[in-house]
Design an enzyme around this catalytic site. Sequence first.
Site, short mmCIF file in Angstrom:
data_model
loop_
_atom_site.label_atom_id
_atom_site.label_comp_id
_atom_site.label_asym_id
_atom_site.label_seq_id
_atom_site.Cartn_x
_atom_site.Cartn_y
_atom_site.Cartn_z
N VAL A 1 1.06 -1.33 0.07
CA VAL A 1 -0.06 -0.10 0.00
C VAL A 1 0.78 1.28 -0.19
O VAL A 1 0.24 2.36 -0.12
CB VAL A 1 -0.80 0.11 0.98
CG1 VAL A 1 -2.20 -1.05 1.16
CG2 VAL A 1 -0.19 -0.13 2.59
N TYR B 1 2.53 6.11 15.17
CA TYR B 1 1.20 5.42 14.82
C TYR B 1 0.32 6.48 15.21
O TYR B 1 -0.86 6.72 14.58
CB TYR B 1 1.33 4.22 15.96
CG TYR B 1 -0.13 3.39 15.60
CD1 TYR B 1 -0.16 2.78 14.60
CD2 TYR B 1 -1.21 3.41 16.53
CE1 TYR B 1 -1.45 1.94 14.41
CE2 TYR B 1 -2.23 2.67 16.42
CZ TYR B 1 -2.60 1.92 15.43
OH TYR B 1 -3.41 1.10 15.18
N LYS C 1 -2.58 7.87 12.48
CA LYS C 1 -3.92 7.55 12.90
C LYS C 1 -4.70 8.92 13.04
O LYS C 1 -6.01 8.84 12.57
CB LYS C 1 -4.13 6.50 14.14
CG LYS C 1 -3.77 5.25 13.74
CD LYS C 1 -4.39 4.50 12.46
CE LYS C 1 -4.10 2.95 12.58
NZ LYS C 1 -4.71 2.57 11.38
N ILE D 1 -8.09 -4.93 20.05
CA ILE D 1 -8.68 -5.84 19.21
C ILE D 1 -7.78 -7.16 19.27
O ILE D 1 -6.28 -7.06 19.08
CB ILE D 1 -8.98 -5.49 17.98
CG1 ILE D 1 -9.96 -4.37 17.66
CG2 ILE D 1 -9.92 -6.75 17.13
CD1 ILE D 1 -11.29 -4.18 18.42
P1 NAD Z 1 -2.69 -7.26 11.41
O1 NAD Z 1 -1.11 -6.66 11.77
O2 NAD Z 1 -3.36 -8.54 12.11
O3 NAD Z 1 -2.92 -7.01 10.00
C1 NAD Z 1 -2.60 -6.08 9.27
C2 NAD Z 1 -2.50 -6.43 7.79
O4 NAD Z 1 -1.57 -5.37 6.96
C3 NAD Z 1 -1.40 -7.72 7.75
O5 NAD Z 1 -1.88 -8.64 6.96
C4 NAD Z 1 -0.06 -7.24 7.01
O6 NAD Z 1 0.46 -8.13 6.20
C5 NAD Z 1 -0.96 -6.02 6.11
N1 NAD Z 1 0.09 -5.02 5.69
C6 NAD Z 1 1.41 -4.44 6.33
N2 NAD Z 1 2.03 -3.62 5.69
C7 NAD Z 1 1.40 -3.78 4.38
C8 NAD Z 1 1.68 -3.13 3.29
N3 NAD Z 1 2.83 -2.18 3.20
N4 NAD Z 1 1.02 -3.22 2.02
C9 NAD Z 1 -0.20 -4.00 2.31
N5 NAD Z 1 -0.49 -4.71 3.35
C10 NAD Z 1 0.33 -4.36 4.54
O7 NAD Z 1 -3.20 -5.88 12.28
P2 NAD Z 1 -4.83 -5.66 12.71
O8 NAD Z 1 -4.84 -5.57 14.09
O9 NAD Z 1 -5.84 -6.66 11.75
O10 NAD Z 1 -4.95 -4.01 12.05
C11 NAD Z 1 -5.83 -3.76 11.02
C12 NAD Z 1 -6.13 -2.12 10.94
O11 NAD Z 1 -6.61 -1.77 12.41
C13 NAD Z 1 -4.62 -1.28 11.36
O12 NAD Z 1 -4.84 -0.29 10.30
C14 NAD Z 1 -4.45 -1.26 12.46
O13 NAD Z 1 -3.71 0.09 12.66
C15 NAD Z 1 -5.95 -0.91 12.80
N6 NAD Z 1 -6.16 -1.00 14.33
C16 NAD Z 1 -5.73 -2.09 15.01
C17 NAD Z 1 -6.16 -2.33 16.46
C18 NAD Z 1 -5.96 -3.43 17.05
O14 NAD Z 1 -6.01 -3.56 18.43
N7 NAD Z 1 -5.61 -4.63 16.59
C19 NAD Z 1 -6.72 -1.12 17.35
C20 NAD Z 1 -6.66 -0.05 16.46
C21 NAD Z 1 -6.59 -0.11 15.10
#
Ligand code: NAD
Length: 246
Positions: free
Chosen positions: A64, A156, A160, A189
């Site tokens: 991305v 981060y 965000k 999460i």
């Molecule tokens: P995760 O690490 O399980 O999944 C993130 C995915 O993004 C992975 O599959 C990874 O391979 C992919 N990714 C990383 N770099 C990439 C790149 N350059 N191009 C394409 N894909 C790429 O994380 P998640 O917890 O499922 O997070 C998903 C979203 O939710 C993120 O934006 C994260 O910041 C946000 N978020 C998560 C939480 C939490 O507690 N898990 C809380 C708030 C926000």
Amino acid sequence: MTRLNGKTALVTGAAGGIGKETALLLAREGATVIVADVQDALGADVATEIEKNGGQGIYLSLDVTDEAAWTRVITTIEEKYGRLDVLVNNAGISDRDVLENTTLETYHKVIAVTQTSVFLGMKAAAALLKASGTGSVINISSIFGASGGFGSSPAYHAAKGAVRLLTKNVALEWAPLGVRVNSVHPGFIATPMMGDTDTTPLVDVTPLGRLGRPEEVAAAILFLAGDEASFVTGSELYVDGGYLAR
Ligand code: NAD
């Protein structure tokens, strides 16, 4: 289930966690789903799972942060499906340290994957989303896009926070064109992103007293993706177990 019948949706970072559950849910609701990630094997597995469930999904490799890769993916979608109705900018990574210990390299990397990607995605998909007639963009921010959190992970939080306001800015530009743009703000999460984090302090500051599940975030994304949210744009939807109500 038919809430997204006839629609085509692209979900980034869909090989695992929130992105995977979102891809599976949107497909269950009738959308043709493009699963995009840099983890090719896991991403392809998600597309296979969608097909096994009777849905329609393909995997496309997409870093991305790469503008040329975005152009290739959007061109493929246009050639194969002729439309894109839903864009979920979900891919993101986090830094862990405090500001003084964060290198410029780490800062730039987190901003590129978590923030600049959202700009690149909306830009690349703009023409197809405008042509959709019911275009919907869901940008995944965080509770850390609206609060200082625990005083660590500065890149981060910066990323965000930017996603939150970029969402509102583009929502205003695209509102007359019929494209809605909203942000979703998960709390803590249970996903692979958590890694080996000790989750006890996170549960302690969450009023509902537990971590969220990725499918609970996916449900919010589904609402914003579909026509039930036809009067919702520029908004921010918190899926955080009450964290920001404090
Ligand atoms: P995760 O690490 O399980 O999944 C993130 C995915 O993004 C992975 O599959 C990874 O391979 C992919 N990714 C990383 N770099 C990439 C790149 N350059 N191009 C394409 N894909 C790429 O994380 P998640 O917890 O499922 O997070 C998903 C979203 O939710 C993120 O934006 C994260 O910041 C946000 N978020 C998560 C939480 C939490 O507690 N898990 C809380 C708030 C926000």
